[in-house]
Design a protein around this motif. Structure first.
Motif, PDB file in Angstrom:
ATOM      1  N   TRP A 234      23.899 168.282  19.273  1.00 54.27           N
ATOM      2  CA  TRP A 234      24.151 167.668  20.229  1.00 54.27           C
ATOM      3  C   TRP A 234      22.565 167.957  20.738  1.00 54.27           C
ATOM      4  O   TRP A 234      22.146 167.116  21.288  1.00 54.27           O
ATOM      5  CB  TRP A 234      24.792 167.806  21.151  1.00 54.27           C
ATOM      6  CG  TRP A 234      25.753 168.999  21.733  1.00 54.27           C
ATOM      7  CD1 TRP A 234      25.685 170.279  21.601  1.00 54.27           C
ATOM      8  CD2 TRP A 234      23.919 169.681  23.100  1.00 54.27           C
ATOM      9  NE1 TRP A 234      25.204 171.427  21.674  1.00 54.27           N
ATOM     10  CE2 TRP A 234      23.928 171.145  23.066  1.00 54.27           C
ATOM     11  CE3 TRP A 234      22.866 169.054  23.686  1.00 54.27           C
ATOM     12  CZ2 TRP A 234      23.824 172.161  23.937  1.00 54.27           C
ATOM     13  CZ3 TRP A 234      22.692 170.337  24.602  1.00 54.27           C
ATOM     14  CH2 TRP A 234      22.434 171.694  24.419  1.00 54.27           C
TER      15      TRP A 234
ATOM     16  N   ARG B 297      25.318 159.420  16.561  1.00 55.65           N
ATOM     17  CA  ARG B 297      26.110 158.897  17.731  1.00 55.65           C
ATOM     18  C   ARG B 297      25.294 158.749  18.372  1.00 55.65           C
ATOM     19  O   ARG B 297      23.987 157.927  18.625  1.00 55.65           O
ATOM     20  CB  ARG B 297      26.389 160.389  18.025  1.00 55.65           C
ATOM     21  CG  ARG B 297      25.083 161.500  18.230  1.00 55.65           C
ATOM     22  CD  ARG B 297      24.932 162.713  18.529  1.00 55.65           C
ATOM     23  NE  ARG B 297      25.937 162.843  19.668  1.00 55.65           N
ATOM     24  CZ  ARG B 297      26.949 164.185  20.110  1.00 55.65           C
ATOM     25  NH1 ARG B 297      26.337 165.076  18.962  1.00 55.65           N
ATOM     26  NH2 ARG B 297      27.607 164.081  20.650  1.00 55.65           N
TER      27      ARG B 297
ATOM     28  N   ASN C  80      25.152 158.127  22.560  1.00 56.18           N
ATOM     29  CA  ASN C  80      25.804 158.654  23.639  1.00 56.18           C
ATOM     30  C   ASN C  80      26.264 157.667  24.477  1.00 56.18           C
ATOM     31  O   ASN C  80      27.395 158.234  25.563  1.00 56.18           O
ATOM     32  CB  ASN C  80      24.998 160.054  23.903  1.00 56.18           C
ATOM     33  CG  ASN C  80      24.629 161.429  23.119  1.00 56.18           C
ATOM     34  OD1 ASN C  80      25.409 161.625  22.381  1.00 56.18           O
ATOM     35  ND2 ASN C  80      23.573 161.794  22.496  1.00 56.18           N
TER      36      ASN C  80
ATOM     37  N   THR D 165      30.218 157.531  20.876  1.00 59.75           N
ATOM     38  CA  THR D 165      31.044 157.234  20.208  1.00 59.75           C
ATOM     39  C   THR D 165      30.016 157.860  18.983  1.00 59.75           C
ATOM     40  O   THR D 165      29.434 157.661  18.483  1.00 59.75           O
ATOM     41  CB  THR D 165      31.315 155.724  19.953  1.00 59.75           C
ATOM     42  OG1 THR D 165      31.968 155.043  21.161  1.00 59.75           O
ATOM     43  CG2 THR D 165      31.383 155.653  18.590  1.00 59.75           C
ATOM     44  N   LEU D 166      31.179 158.421  18.432  1.00 60.15           N
ATOM     45  CA  LEU D 166      30.617 159.328  16.510  1.00 60.15           C
ATOM     46  C   LEU D 166      30.838 158.059  15.581  1.00 60.15           C
ATOM     47  O   LEU D 166      31.402 157.772  15.312  1.00 60.15           O
ATOM     48  CB  LEU D 166      31.149 160.366  16.590  1.00 60.15           C
ATOM     49  CG  LEU D 166      30.338 160.961  15.745  1.00 60.15           C
ATOM     50  CD1 LEU D 166      29.250 161.633  16.235  1.00 60.15           C
ATOM     51  CD2 LEU D 166      32.041 162.023  15.014  1.00 60.15           C
TER      52      LEU D 166
ATOM     53  N   CYS E 225      37.505 163.317  13.013  1.00 61.12           N
ATOM     54  CA  CYS E 225      36.533 163.414  13.883  1.00 61.12           C
ATOM     55  C   CYS E 225      37.332 164.848  14.888  1.00 61.12           C
ATOM     56  O   CYS E 225      37.782 164.525  15.441  1.00 61.12           O
ATOM     57  CB  CYS E 225      36.116 162.609  14.836  1.00 61.12           C
ATOM     58  SG  CYS E 225      36.887 161.835  16.578  1.00 61.12           S
TER      59      CYS E 225
END
Length: 127
Positions: free
Chosen positions: A53, A72, A74, A78-79, A96
Motif C-alpha cells: 500500500w 488496485r 483505491n 477494489t483489488l 483475495c
C-alpha cells in the motif's frame, strides 16, 4: 468489520484471459497490503501475487510472472488480478486477502501476514 468479495471467476480455455475483482467493504483499504492466493483440489493454498500500500510494489509467484498482473483502485476500494495466457494448472479457487491497516508483510507470500480473507472464486481452465 472488513469484508472481501471476489468475482470474475469462471471457465475459460487455455490461452484465454480472466480478470478477477475483490471488492472491499466495511472501510477503505487504501493503507492495507493486499494479495491473491489460490488453492487447487488436494493442494495447499499458495501465493499468487501481492501489492504493497505504501509504494505500490508488486510481488508475483514464479509460475504466474509475466502472465498475471495485480492492481488496485483505491477510489473503488477494489483489488484486481488480470490473468492472461491461462493454463490448466491455473485451475483453482482464488482468494483475495488484506493485511492489517498500515502493516507491511515482510513476506508478502506468507498467508499468515494477512488478516482478512474473501470466500473465493473458482477459476477453471480447460485444455
Amino acid at each position: 468489520q472488513v469484508q472481501l468479495v471476489e468475482s470474475g471467476g469462471g471457465l475459460v480455455q487455455a490461452g484465454g484471459s480472466l480478470r478477477l475483482s475483490c471488492a472491499a467493504s466495511g472501510r477503505t483499504l487504501s493503507r492495507n497490503a493486499m494479495g491473491w492466493f489460490r488453492q487447487a483440489p488436494g493442494k495447499e493454498r499458495e501465493f499468487v501475487a501481492a501489492i504493497n500500500w505504501s509504494n505500490g510494489n508488486t510481488y508475483y509467484a514464479e509460475p504466474v510472472k509475466g502472465r498475471f498482473t495485480i492492481s488496485r483502485d483505491n477510489a473503488k476500494n477494489t483489488l484486481y488480478l488480470q490473468m492472461n495466457s491461462l493454463k490448466p494448472e491455473d485451475t483453482a479457487v482464488y482468494y483475495c486477502a488484506a493485511a492489517l491497516l498500515g502493516f507491511i508483510p515482510t513476506r508478502p507470500a506468507d498467508p499468515r501476514g494477512y488478516t482478512y480473507w474473501g470466500q473465493g472464486t473458482q477459476v477453471t481452465v480447460s485444455s
